[in-house]
Design an enzyme around this catalytic site. Sequence first.
Site, PDB file in Angstrom:
ATOM      1  N   ARG A  59      -7.015   0.908  -0.032  1.00 49.73           N
ATOM      2  CA  ARG A  59      -7.238   2.067  -0.889  1.00 49.73           C
ATOM      3  C   ARG A  59      -6.447   1.888  -2.182  1.00 49.73           C
ATOM      4  NH1 ARG A  59      -4.724   5.820   0.635  1.00 49.73           N
ATOM      5  NH2 ARG A  59      -3.827   5.101   2.589  1.00 49.73           N
ATOM      6  N   TYR A 109     -14.160  -1.839  -0.393  1.00 47.44           N
ATOM      7  CA  TYR A 109     -13.224  -1.688   0.720  1.00 47.44           C
ATOM      8  C   TYR A 109     -13.399  -0.314   1.392  1.00 47.44           C
ATOM      9  CZ  TYR A 109      -9.270  -0.393   3.429  1.00 47.44           C
ATOM     10  OH  TYR A 109      -8.527   0.098   4.464  1.00 47.44           O
ATOM     11  N   GLY A 158     -11.836   2.358   2.874  1.00 41.36           N
ATOM     12  CA  GLY A 158     -11.290   3.664   2.487  1.00 41.36           C
ATOM     13  C   GLY A 158     -11.757   4.133   1.119  1.00 41.36           C
ATOM     14  N   LYS A 172     -11.961   9.326   4.082  1.00 36.17           N
ATOM     15  CA  LYS A 172     -10.867   9.969   3.358  1.00 36.17           C
ATOM     16  C   LYS A 172     -11.369  10.884   2.241  1.00 36.17           C
ATOM     17  CE  LYS A 172      -7.786   8.540   6.061  1.00 36.17           C
ATOM     18  NZ  LYS A 172      -7.281   7.250   6.246  1.00 36.17           N
ATOM     19  N   HIS A 210      -4.683  14.590   8.237  1.00 36.46           N
ATOM     20  CA  HIS A 210      -4.649  13.148   8.556  1.00 36.46           C
ATOM     21  C   HIS A 210      -3.980  12.985   9.926  1.00 36.46           C
ATOM     22  CE1 HIS A 210      -3.433   8.851   6.955  1.00 36.46           C
ATOM     23  NE2 HIS A 210      -4.510   8.805   7.695  1.00 36.46           N
ATOM     24  N   SER A 236      -0.613   6.244   6.733  1.00 39.02           N
ATOM     25  CA  SER A 236      -1.468   5.092   7.010  1.00 39.02           C
ATOM     26  C   SER A 236      -0.652   3.942   7.594  1.00 39.02           C
ATOM     27  CB  SER A 236      -2.138   4.637   5.718  1.00 39.02           C
ATOM     28  OG  SER A 236      -2.901   5.703   5.204  1.00 39.02           O
ATOM     29  N   ALA A 237      -1.223   3.304   8.610  1.00 35.42           N
ATOM     30  CA  ALA A 237      -0.598   2.154   9.278  1.00 35.42           C
ATOM     31  C   ALA A 237       0.777   2.481   9.860  1.00 35.42           C
ATOM     32  CB  ALA A 237      -0.534   0.936   8.354  1.00 35.42           C
ATOM     33  N   CYS A 238       0.935   3.710  10.362  1.00 40.07           N
ATOM     34  CA  CYS A 238       2.199   4.103  11.000  1.00 40.07           C
ATOM     35  C   CYS A 238       2.009   4.495  12.457  1.00 40.07           C
ATOM     36  CB  CYS A 238       2.855   5.229  10.220  1.00 40.07           C
ATOM     37  SG  CYS A 238       3.532   4.665   8.650  1.00 40.07           S
ATOM     38  N   LYS A 257      -1.091   5.920  14.259  1.00 41.52           N
ATOM     39  CA  LYS A 257      -1.987   6.937  14.821  1.00 41.52           C
ATOM     40  C   LYS A 257      -2.947   6.344  15.845  1.00 41.52           C
ATOM     41  CE  LYS A 257      -3.486   8.358  10.854  1.00 41.52           C
ATOM     42  NZ  LYS A 257      -2.599   7.481  10.094  1.00 41.52           N
ATOM     43  N   ASP A 282      -7.619   9.482  13.467  1.00 41.18           N
ATOM     44  CA  ASP A 282      -7.267   9.484  12.039  1.00 41.18           C
ATOM     45  C   ASP A 282      -7.375  10.851  11.365  1.00 41.18           C
ATOM     46  OD1 ASP A 282      -6.413   7.666   9.888  1.00 41.18           O
ATOM     47  OD2 ASP A 282      -8.322   8.144   8.932  1.00 41.18           O
ATOM     48  N   SER A 287      -6.383  -5.818   7.377  1.00 47.01           N
ATOM     49  CA  SER A 287      -7.702  -6.127   7.931  1.00 47.01           C
ATOM     50  C   SER A 287      -8.023  -5.092   9.011  1.00 47.01           C
ATOM     51  CB  SER A 287      -7.730  -7.544   8.493  1.00 47.01           C
ATOM     52  OG  SER A 287      -6.708  -7.734   9.434  1.00 47.01           O
ATOM     53  N   ARG A 288      -9.300  -4.837   9.230  1.00 49.28           N
ATOM     54  CA  ARG A 288      -9.687  -3.691  10.069  1.00 49.28           C
ATOM     55  C   ARG A 288     -10.866  -4.005  10.981  1.00 49.28           C
ATOM     56  NH1 ARG A 288      -7.018   1.505   9.002  1.00 49.28           N
ATOM     57  NH2 ARG A 288      -5.473   0.972   7.430  1.00 49.28           N
ATOM     58  N   ARG A 333       7.655   6.094   9.237  1.00 49.95           N
ATOM     59  CA  ARG A 333       8.508   4.923   9.407  1.00 49.95           C
ATOM     60  C   ARG A 333       9.812   5.200   8.698  1.00 49.95           C
ATOM     61  NH1 ARG A 333       6.004  -0.241  10.474  1.00 49.95           N
ATOM     62  NH2 ARG A 333       3.810   0.251  10.762  1.00 49.95           N
TER      63      ARG A 333
HETATM   64  P1  GTP Z   1      -4.399   4.021   9.493  1.00 50.49           P
HETATM   65  O1  GTP Z   1      -5.658   3.581  10.159  1.00 50.49           O
HETATM   66  O2  GTP Z   1      -4.088   3.236   8.263  1.00 50.49           O
HETATM   67  O3  GTP Z   1      -4.360   5.488   9.218  1.00 50.49           O
HETATM   68  O4  GTP Z   1      -3.174   3.589  10.475  1.00 50.49           O
HETATM   69  P2  GTP Z   1      -2.622   4.192  11.851  1.00 50.49           P
HETATM   70  O5  GTP Z   1      -1.694   5.321  11.569  1.00 50.49           O
HETATM   71  O6  GTP Z   1      -3.733   4.456  12.783  1.00 50.49           O
HETATM   72  O7  GTP Z   1      -1.710   2.976  12.392  1.00 50.49           O
HETATM   73  P3  GTP Z   1      -1.923   1.993  13.637  1.00 50.49           P
HETATM   74  O8  GTP Z   1      -1.922   2.707  14.949  1.00 50.49           O
HETATM   75  O9  GTP Z   1      -3.070   1.129  13.353  1.00 50.49           O
HETATM   76  O10 GTP Z   1      -0.570   1.145  13.582  1.00 50.49           O
HETATM   77  C1  GTP Z   1      -0.199   0.407  12.454  1.00 50.49           C
HETATM   78  C2  GTP Z   1       0.921  -0.529  12.757  1.00 50.49           C
HETATM   79  O11 GTP Z   1       2.025   0.140  13.383  1.00 50.49           O
HETATM   80  C3  GTP Z   1       0.526  -1.655  13.701  1.00 50.49           C
HETATM   81  O12 GTP Z   1       1.039  -2.866  13.205  1.00 50.49           O
HETATM   82  C4  GTP Z   1       1.189  -1.301  14.997  1.00 50.49           C
HETATM   83  O13 GTP Z   1       1.481  -2.436  15.751  1.00 50.49           O
HETATM   84  C5  GTP Z   1       2.435  -0.549  14.550  1.00 50.49           C
HETATM   85  N1  GTP Z   1       2.850   0.444  15.575  1.00 50.49           N
HETATM   86  C6  GTP Z   1       2.079   1.411  16.112  1.00 50.49           C
HETATM   87  N2  GTP Z   1       2.758   2.128  17.037  1.00 50.49           N
HETATM   88  C7  GTP Z   1       4.006   1.600  17.069  1.00 50.49           C
HETATM   89  C8  GTP Z   1       5.181   1.904  17.825  1.00 50.49           C
HETATM   90  O14 GTP Z   1       5.232   2.815  18.659  1.00 50.49           O
HETATM   91  N3  GTP Z   1       6.285   1.134  17.587  1.00 50.49           N
HETATM   92  C9  GTP Z   1       6.266   0.122  16.673  1.00 50.49           C
HETATM   93  N4  GTP Z   1       7.385  -0.574  16.505  1.00 50.49           N
HETATM   94  N5  GTP Z   1       5.174  -0.196  15.950  1.00 50.49           N
HETATM   95  C10 GTP Z   1       4.066   0.521  16.146  1.00 50.49           C
HETATM   96  C1  SPV Z   2      -5.735   4.892   5.980  1.00 43.88           C
HETATM   97  O1  SPV Z   2      -5.375   4.151   5.035  1.00 43.88           O
HETATM   98  O2  SPV Z   2      -5.121   5.930   6.273  1.00 43.88           O
HETATM   99  C2  SPV Z   2      -6.891   4.519   6.814  1.00 43.88           C
HETATM  100  C3  SPV Z   2      -7.756   3.456   6.356  1.00 43.88           C
HETATM  101  O3  SPV Z   2      -7.160   5.153   7.821  1.00 43.88           O
HETATM  102  S1  SPV Z   2      -8.755   3.966   5.032  1.00 43.88           S
HETATM  103  O4  SPV Z   2     -10.069   4.271   5.540  1.00 43.88           O
HETATM  104  O5  SPV Z   2      -8.777   2.825   4.131  1.00 43.88           O
HETATM  105  O6  SPV Z   2      -8.192   5.124   4.400  1.00 43.88           O
HETATM  106 MN    MN Z   3      -5.653   6.779   8.147  1.00 43.45          MN
END
Ligand code: GTP
Ligand code: SPV
Ligand code: MN
Length: 592
Positions: A69, A197, A199, A206, A226, A248-250, A252, A277, A375-376, A407
């Site tokens: 994004r 891409y 998002g 989103k 979210h 994002s990427a934390c 969920k 999400d 990557s997704r 985080r």
């Molecule tokens: P978006 O799709 O971007 O919204 O991301 P998300 O919030 O769904 O994150 P996702 O569950 O894909 O996790 C993203 C990263 O966090 C990955 O690299 C996971 O391995 C890491 N992760 C998830 N849960 C944990 C946890 O409980 N502990 C640790 N150390 N890492 C975690």
């Molecule tokens: C995020 O970034 O929170 C995602 C992926 O779930 S995207 O669809 O790119 O927003």
């Molecule tokens: Mn998301």
Amino acid sequence: MTQNKYINEWIAEMAAMTTPDSIVWIDGTEEQAEKLRAEACATGEMIKLNEELLPNCYLHRTAINDVARVEGRTFICTSKKEDAGNINNWMDPKECYEKLSKLYKGAMKGRTMYVIPYSMGVVGSDFARYGIELTDSIYVVLNMLIMTRVGVNVLTELGDSADFIKGLHAKADLDEENRYIVHFPEDNTIWSVNSGYGGNVLLGKKCFALRIASFLGRNEGWMAEHMLILGVEYPNGDIKYITAAFPSACGKTNLAMLIPPEIYRKKGYKVWCVGDDIAWLRVGKDGRLWAVNPENGFFGVAPGTNENSNPNALHTCLRDTIFTNVVHNLDNNTVWWEGLDKNPPANAIDWKGNKWDYTKYNKADKSTCGAHPNSRFTASAANCPCISSEFNSLTGVPVSAIVFGGRRARTAPLVYQSTSWQNGTFVGSIMASETTAAATGAVGVVRRDPMAMRPFVGYNMGDYFAHWLNMGKRIPNPPKIFNVNWFRTDKDGNFIWPGFGDNMRVLLWILARCEGKIDAVETPIGYVPHAEDIDIEGLDITVDTVRELLSVDTEAWLEDVKGIKEFYDLVGERVPAELHDELKALEARLTK
Ligand code: GTP
Ligand code: SPV
Ligand code: MN
């Protein structure tokens, strides 16, 4: 396809601007999808993967400059600048329409315009909202077919109504300098240009289900957040639902598909995924808050997904999946990503489309990765082994707890509970997290990300906080609000808490608090567990480590208070007085 004059006139207008060679309506049938997949494979837009190992799965690579994004190029175009607020980029709607019309002019020449009628939410349900996306990308069509409910029944439901979200996407020439993701909440319109891409281009996600929907929700008395939604099933069959907002990427997707540790599985505990999400939340007739997931699939982060961390996600994407920007294993025509297993393929192509030499891979240097860190996989919710039986519910699920988290290497404890809805709104509003690869820009920088919605609130952030407070007054039996942090590190930078499935231990404390079954320690920031109340049976950490994870570092929090003040100042004068009061009270408790 439809007699709806609003739809037909709008499509005619958009086609006159973008001048596609032809217009194709997407009807949601498998026959049509299959034809489009074949076409995308013929042009090289997608690669069909090994049918035996990964049935109906495809690989796609985006342009190298187009992998996440782009928050800097995302705009909220309200007629008054202050209605978009200081956190959003703003452009005057008229100016923006003019500017982007130039970019769209003739952009679909020689191409096909696909018309995707889709629903966010179960078609015909009270929660559902409809959209139409026009796009010149088959990749977008195939992703939307997985992520949303697409089909002719959406047009039937719409009838002759003008109540739909108009989305226009053109890849144009993927020029970064002219990439725009813009929202006109007052016109129910989204325009996206020069990106391919997810998002930025899957406009139901989103753009609609968060930015436009948050605006609609504020005006209509509901919330678009979210948040993942999960159900914890107890051995007696009771199921309690939790929503959680992490940036994002934390984590969920991981939490939403959690598999309880073995000791809990043996006792009969289960976790069911309703969404990973986005949650739309409404006050139910019974006075509780009810949640639905408006999506129909998962657009999940691939790296790190494996048989241990998230087997449910892995199994979900073993069929009918589109992989984006992962490694292509040429030996068996499958895919790979960092953290899938310890066997990187020797004969492989990286996400950029180049031959990849895994022996050069160096964890510290992201440029040596085979798969892009963002990557997704795009996979259908129906294929998820732990999908909730309530996934297609017309009413959604009742929410017992709302959990915020991010985080934070230091400040935030493993878990704490707010003292009221107002205090919980404050806890959400002061969220901060280290940035990730899900958006372009520096990674690992702490930034304020209230409710994990900083990039997704379609109006003024101060008004959004006020909407949260107002909603609280309208929910007679509100969920309790918590904050978690799985990411505290030791002095060597290692995560202290095992995380993933073991997060169940924290969820059970949270639910015990909701039921009033357990007491807690009052601290300046809220209620923290007694260390002994976080079950560590079967873990190789001690109760002292848990105590450390739960500790509240007053000095660090006082530092944080400064950051919060700065952030509130940035949000500006629409930050509700109640939240300023909460901040003052927090500071007073910390300095007592
Ligand atoms: P978006 O799709 O971007 O919204 O991301 P998300 O919030 O769904 O994150 P996702 O569950 O894909 O996790 C993203 C990263 O966090 C990955 O690299 C996971 O391995 C890491 N992760 C998830 N849960 C944990 C946890 O409980 N502990 C640790 N150390 N890492 C975690
Ligand atoms: C995020 O970034 O929170 C995602 C992926 O779930 S995207 O669809 O790119 O927003
Ligand atoms: Mn998301």
